[in-house]
Design a protein around this motif. Sequence first.
Motif, short mmCIF file in Angstrom:
data_model
loop_
_atom_site.label_atom_id
_atom_site.label_comp_id
_atom_site.label_asym_id
_atom_site.label_seq_id
_atom_site.Cartn_x
_atom_site.Cartn_y
_atom_site.Cartn_z
N ARG A 87 0.86 -1.18 0.00
CA ARG A 87 0.00 0.00 0.00
C ARG A 87 0.90 1.23 0.00
O ARG A 87 2.13 1.12 0.09
N THR A 88 0.28 2.42 -0.06
CA THR A 88 1.05 3.67 -0.06
C THR A 88 1.55 3.95 1.35
O THR A 88 0.82 4.40 2.22
N PHE A 89 2.81 3.69 1.55
CA PHE A 89 3.43 3.73 2.87
C PHE A 89 3.26 5.09 3.55
O PHE A 89 3.01 5.16 4.76
N SER A 90 3.36 6.16 2.79
CA SER A 90 3.43 7.51 3.38
C SER A 90 2.15 7.94 4.07
O SER A 90 2.15 8.94 4.79
N ASN A 91 1.04 7.25 3.87
CA ASN A 91 -0.25 7.68 4.41
C ASN A 91 -0.62 7.07 5.76
O ASN A 91 -1.72 7.31 6.25
N TYR A 92 0.30 6.32 6.35
CA TYR A 92 -0.06 5.57 7.56
C TYR A 92 0.98 5.71 8.66
O TYR A 92 2.18 5.78 8.40
N ALA A 93 0.46 5.74 9.89
CA ALA A 93 1.35 5.75 11.05
C ALA A 93 2.02 4.39 11.21
O ALA A 93 1.46 3.36 10.86
N MET A 94 3.23 4.44 11.74
CA MET A 94 4.03 3.24 11.98
C MET A 94 4.57 3.29 13.40
O MET A 94 4.70 4.36 13.99
N ALA A 95 4.95 2.14 13.90
CA ALA A 95 5.47 2.10 15.27
C ALA A 95 6.45 0.95 15.44
O ALA A 95 6.46 0.00 14.65
N TRP A 96 7.25 1.08 16.48
CA TRP A 96 8.13 -0.02 16.93
C TRP A 96 7.65 -0.46 18.31
O TRP A 96 7.38 0.36 19.19
N PHE A 97 7.60 -1.78 18.47
CA PHE A 97 7.36 -2.41 19.76
C PHE A 97 8.53 -3.36 20.02
O PHE A 97 9.29 -3.70 19.12
N ARG A 98 8.64 -3.79 21.26
CA ARG A 98 9.63 -4.81 21.58
C ARG A 98 9.07 -5.74 22.64
O ARG A 98 8.17 -5.36 23.40
N GLN A 99 9.61 -6.94 22.66
CA GLN A 99 9.20 -7.92 23.66
C GLN A 99 10.43 -8.51 24.30
O GLN A 99 11.11 -9.36 23.70
N PRO A 100 10.75 -8.05 25.53
CA PRO A 100 11.87 -8.63 26.25
C PRO A 100 11.58 -10.08 26.60
O PRO A 100 10.40 -10.48 26.69
N PRO A 101 12.60 -10.88 26.82
CA PRO A 101 12.38 -12.28 27.16
C PRO A 101 11.49 -12.44 28.39
O PRO A 101 11.75 -11.83 29.44
N GLY A 102 10.44 -13.22 28.27
CA GLY A 102 9.56 -13.49 29.38
C GLY A 102 8.63 -12.38 29.78
O GLY A 102 7.96 -12.46 30.82
N LYS A 103 8.57 -11.33 28.96
CA LYS A 103 7.72 -10.18 29.29
C LYS A 103 6.72 -9.89 28.18
O LYS A 103 6.79 -10.46 27.10
N GLU A 104 5.82 -8.97 28.50
CA GLU A 104 4.81 -8.56 27.52
C GLU A 104 5.43 -7.65 26.46
O GLU A 104 6.45 -7.00 26.69
N ARG A 105 4.77 -7.60 25.33
CA ARG A 105 5.19 -6.69 24.27
C ARG A 105 4.96 -5.26 24.74
O ARG A 105 3.91 -4.95 25.33
N GLU A 106 5.92 -4.37 24.49
CA GLU A 106 5.80 -2.99 24.94
C GLU A 106 6.10 -2.02 23.81
O GLU A 106 6.88 -2.31 22.90
N PHE A 107 5.45 -0.87 23.91
CA PHE A 107 5.60 0.18 22.91
C PHE A 107 6.97 0.83 23.05
O PHE A 107 7.46 1.06 24.15
N VAL A 108 7.58 1.14 21.91
CA VAL A 108 8.87 1.83 21.92
C VAL A 108 8.71 3.26 21.38
O VAL A 108 9.07 4.23 22.05
N ALA A 109 8.18 3.39 20.17
CA ALA A 109 8.05 4.71 19.55
C ALA A 109 7.08 4.62 18.38
O ALA A 109 6.85 3.55 17.82
N ARG A 110 6.53 5.80 18.03
CA ARG A 110 5.60 5.87 16.92
C ARG A 110 5.94 7.06 16.05
O ARG A 110 6.40 8.10 16.55
N ILE A 111 5.70 6.92 14.75
CA ILE A 111 5.84 8.04 13.84
C ILE A 111 4.59 8.10 12.99
O ILE A 111 4.19 7.10 12.39
N ASN A 112 3.93 9.26 12.97
CA ASN A 112 2.69 9.30 12.21
C ASN A 112 2.97 9.60 10.74
O ASN A 112 4.13 9.75 10.33
N TRP A 113 1.91 9.68 9.97
CA TRP A 113 2.08 9.75 8.51
C TRP A 113 2.82 11.03 8.10
O TRP A 113 3.53 11.04 7.10
N SER A 114 2.69 12.09 8.90
CA SER A 114 3.33 13.36 8.55
C SER A 114 4.69 13.54 9.20
O SER A 114 5.31 14.59 9.06
N GLY A 115 5.15 12.53 9.93
CA GLY A 115 6.49 12.60 10.50
C GLY A 115 6.56 12.92 11.97
O GLY A 115 7.64 12.90 12.56
N GLY A 116 5.42 13.24 12.59
CA GLY A 116 5.42 13.49 14.02
C GLY A 116 5.75 12.23 14.80
O GLY A 116 5.31 11.14 14.44
#
Length: 127
Positions: free
Chosen positions: A27-56
């Motif tokens: 799809r057109t990548f530039s129109n959607y927010a993206m994010a990074w998550f991580r999951q440490p060993p034995g732990k829940e998945r956690e949010f790291v950072a987000r970038i919205n479609w306009s770069g915020g």
Amino acid sequence: QVQLVESGGGLVQPGGSLRLSCASSGRTFSNYAMAWFRQPPGKEREFVARINWSGGTIYDNDSVKGRFTISRDNAKNTMYLQMNSLKTEDTGVYYCAADSRWRRTEVGAAPSEYAYWGQGTEVTVSL
């Protein structure tokens, strides 16, 4: 069909750096927010950072502020996570995620906010 493919993980010593990439297709990548998550060993998945479609950007994880930088290159359909001053507690599987709603700016930190996920790339910070 949206596909996300992470790369760039590996083994690094404490204090080192890595840059993760997330290549998007379907799809057109530039129109959607993206994010990074991580999951440490034995732990829940956690949010790291987000970038919205306009770069915020949002870093809602105090443990990475000042050390990690999220960015995107819309011409390459790729999102990045530059990780500096890595610590042992940064060890885990890192996932990229993508929003399904066109140009939505108020995207939260919960995994349920994101419709598409990559398979993950493993980061190990160790001596």
